[in-house]
Scaffold this motif. Structure first.
Motif, PDB file in Angstrom:
ATOM      1  N   GLU A 195       0.836  -1.201   0.000  1.00 21.45           N
ATOM      2  CA  GLU A 195       0.000   0.000   0.000  1.00 21.45           C
ATOM      3  C   GLU A 195       0.872   1.253   0.000  1.00 21.45           C
ATOM      4  O   GLU A 195       1.889   1.305   0.688  1.00 21.45           O
ATOM      5  CB  GLU A 195      -0.904  -0.009   1.242  1.00 21.45           C
ATOM      6  N   THR A 196       0.472   2.268  -0.757  1.00 19.21           N
ATOM      7  CA  THR A 196       1.201   3.532  -0.753  1.00 19.21           C
ATOM      8  C   THR A 196       0.787   4.373   0.447  1.00 19.21           C
ATOM      9  O   THR A 196      -0.246   4.107   1.083  1.00 19.21           O
ATOM     10  CB  THR A 196       0.915   4.338  -2.031  1.00 19.21           C
ATOM     11  N   GLU A 199      -0.299   7.449   0.325  1.00 14.36           N
ATOM     12  CA  GLU A 199      -1.536   8.160  -0.002  1.00 14.36           C
ATOM     13  C   GLU A 199      -2.759   7.256   0.137  1.00 14.36           C
ATOM     14  O   GLU A 199      -3.788   7.671   0.685  1.00 14.36           O
ATOM     15  CB  GLU A 199      -1.455   8.706  -1.443  1.00 14.36           C
ATOM     16  N   ASP A 200      -2.653   6.016  -0.350  1.00 19.50           N
ATOM     17  CA  ASP A 200      -3.790   5.104  -0.253  1.00 19.50           C
ATOM     18  C   ASP A 200      -4.070   4.725   1.195  1.00 19.50           C
ATOM     19  O   ASP A 200      -5.234   4.539   1.583  1.00 19.50           O
ATOM     20  CB  ASP A 200      -3.529   3.846  -1.086  1.00 19.50           C
ATOM     21  N   ARG A 212      -6.059   7.560   2.761  1.00 26.09           N
ATOM     22  CA  ARG A 212      -7.462   7.557   2.329  1.00 26.09           C
ATOM     23  C   ARG A 212      -8.245   6.415   2.977  1.00 26.09           C
ATOM     24  O   ARG A 212      -9.376   6.584   3.430  1.00 26.09           O
ATOM     25  CB  ARG A 212      -7.529   7.457   0.804  1.00 26.09           C
ATOM     26  N   ARG A 213      -7.632   5.238   3.023  1.00 24.65           N
ATOM     27  CA  ARG A 213      -8.321   4.083   3.606  1.00 24.65           C
ATOM     28  C   ARG A 213      -8.577   4.274   5.091  1.00 24.65           C
ATOM     29  O   ARG A 213      -9.702   4.046   5.583  1.00 24.65           O
ATOM     30  CB  ARG A 213      -7.483   2.818   3.370  1.00 24.65           C
TER      31      ARG A 213
END
Length: 456
Positions: free
Chosen positions: A355-356, A358-359, A362-363
């Motif tokens: 996972e990045t 940024e992701d 958001r998650r």
């Protein structure tokens, strides 16, 4: 020109600016096709249509206005361009568009770089000298050197002394430093975990150049032992010595330099406490490389072939983010049940494999609060040795505002107006909101946000 004509012109400008602010591309295009001179007209405080579209995140309108040939370098009464406005509100896709030159390249604008933030636990007063960890002769010589410094840990907490009562939040806390002779018996015990931290970066003042060249900076080591804590305290000659009982609170009282040493030592020692057996085959392990590697004692174990992350100290990355409301004037903060009354903090969560950053932001925000996030911007990071995390601090811009709290993660989340946050941060006058202490990256992210250009 009559007053009626002036009124009609003002009404046309107002209609044009309102369409740009609302993101009504159709209306903007119709008005410009009839009155091209509207393109750079200004309204209240010198704001143009481009600035209003950038402020509200209307990428398609910004793109159209640029195609019509509007002046993207004009400034409002606060000396801000459309780029400055888009960047402030977190509309990165728009700021990137406005930052391009005519040939499509990115322009580096003055003030576009983020100031590097040094957070608590981040300062390094020691040179880690990682290349020396495999030099057994050098390492053994440093261990018995009379100038070497030893820190004593019990249950992963360092022995410290305080100038005031231990429970006094205002007390100055310092690490207790020992010489080899005082801990020689502990160093020689097989059960003791000993790690090399590095050597001091700063040199002592020497009376001559010869002395300066001959002087070697002291080496620092950390010891974690299962010996009785009360017996260990008897080794210290200083008054008010103790082992912190609440690390999340008590370790925040160290000065910046010693906090950095503890961040390194505690994280590595915590890894040793969890990996005394091989995660691959379950056999016992041994310490190597100054405490920065554990090798399996089973010669057939596959962890001995190649490089494996089970053999070296691990760091767990965590995203921590301040979520900004689409209006730019509120931020989202949440609280856990364990927090003191009135305290709210930034949302946070572990980054998952593959996972990045940024992701993950958001998650985690959506999982904990139900709020959806668009643009994410990295600000700074902080080692957090409870037990071994790297807190990756970000600002994130919300694209939805309804809150639905996941009560398994946090008990409450709210949008807080900027002024209320400022009052709590600098004046302490809002009983309904207490922000985390200055040593936390959450505090620094909040300060970063309220310190951004308030003219917008």
């Amino acid at each position: 020109m009559t007053s009626l004509q002036l009124s009609a012109k003002d009404e046309m400008v107002e209609k044009f600016l309102d369409a740009a602010a609302r993101g009504d591309l159709s209306q903007v295009s119709i008005l410009l096709s009839h009155v091209p001179s509207l393109i750079n007209q200004t309204g209240y405080s010198g704001w143009t249509a481009l600035m209003l579209a950038a402020r509200n995140g209307h990428h398609h309108v910004v793109e159209a206005l640029l195609a019509y040939g509007c002046d993207k370098f004009s400034v409002n009464s606060s000396s801000q361009t459309a780029y400055d406005i888009a960047k402030f509100w977190g509309h990165r896709h728009i700021s990137n568009l406005l930052n391009r030159t005519d040939d499509g390249c990115q322009r580096v604008l003055p003030g576009s770089d983020i100031r590097q933030q040094e957070n608590y636990f981040s300062r390094e007063m020691l040179d880690r000298l990682s290349a020396k960890r495999t030099d057994k002769v050098w390492m053994e010589a440093k261990q018995i050197d009379s100038g070497s410094v030893y820190l004593l840990f019990s249950k992963l907490c360092p022995m410290v002394n305080s100038s005031q009562d231990n429970d006094d939040a205002g007390g100055e806390t310092k690490l207790c430093r020992f010489r080899y002779e005082a801990v020689k018996d502990l160093v020689q015990k097989p059960a003791t975990v000993l790690i090399f931290l590095g050597v001091e970066k700063r040199k002592k003042s020497c009376s001559s150049k010869t002395e300066e060249e001959a002087w070697e900076p002291p080496a620092w080591f950390a010891i974690n032992t299962d010996e009785d804590a009360a017996e260990l305290l008897k080794r210290c000659r200083e008054n008010n010595c103790f082992f912190p009982k609440i690390p999340n609170r008590d370790l925040l009282k160290l000065n910046e330099e010693e906090a950095g040493v503890v961040a390194q030592a505690r994280s590595v020692l915590a890894w040793h406490s969890r990996y005394s057996f091989c995660p691959t085959c379950g056999s016992s392990t041994k310490l190597e490389e100054g405490g920065y590697k554990r090798s399996c004692l089973n010669s057939d174990c596959r962890s001995l072939q190649g490089v494996h992350n089970t053999c070296y100290p691990r760091v767990d990355p965590v995203v921590i983010m301040l979520v900004i409301h689409p209006d730019g004037n509120q931020c989202l903060l949440g609280r856990k049940k364990m927090f003191p009354g009135g305290m709210f903090s930034c949302l946070a969560g572990f980054i998952e494999p593959g996972e990045t950053i940024e992701d993950a932001v958001r998650r985690e925000v959506e999982e904990e609060s139900g709020v959806k996030v668009g643009p994410v911007q990295y600000i700074s990071c902080q080692p957090w040795p409870m037990p071994s995390n790297l807190m990756i601090g970000c600002l994130a811009v919300a694209i939805s505002t309804d809150i639905r709290v996941d009560e398994n993660e946090i008990e409450e989340a709210r949008w807080f107006p900027r002024q209320q946050v400022i009052d709590s941060l600098f004046r302490g006058i809002h009983a309904a909101l207490t922000v985390p202490p200055r040593q936390t990256i959450a505090h620094q992210l909040i300060r970063h946000w309220v310190g951004m250009n308030s003219n917008l």
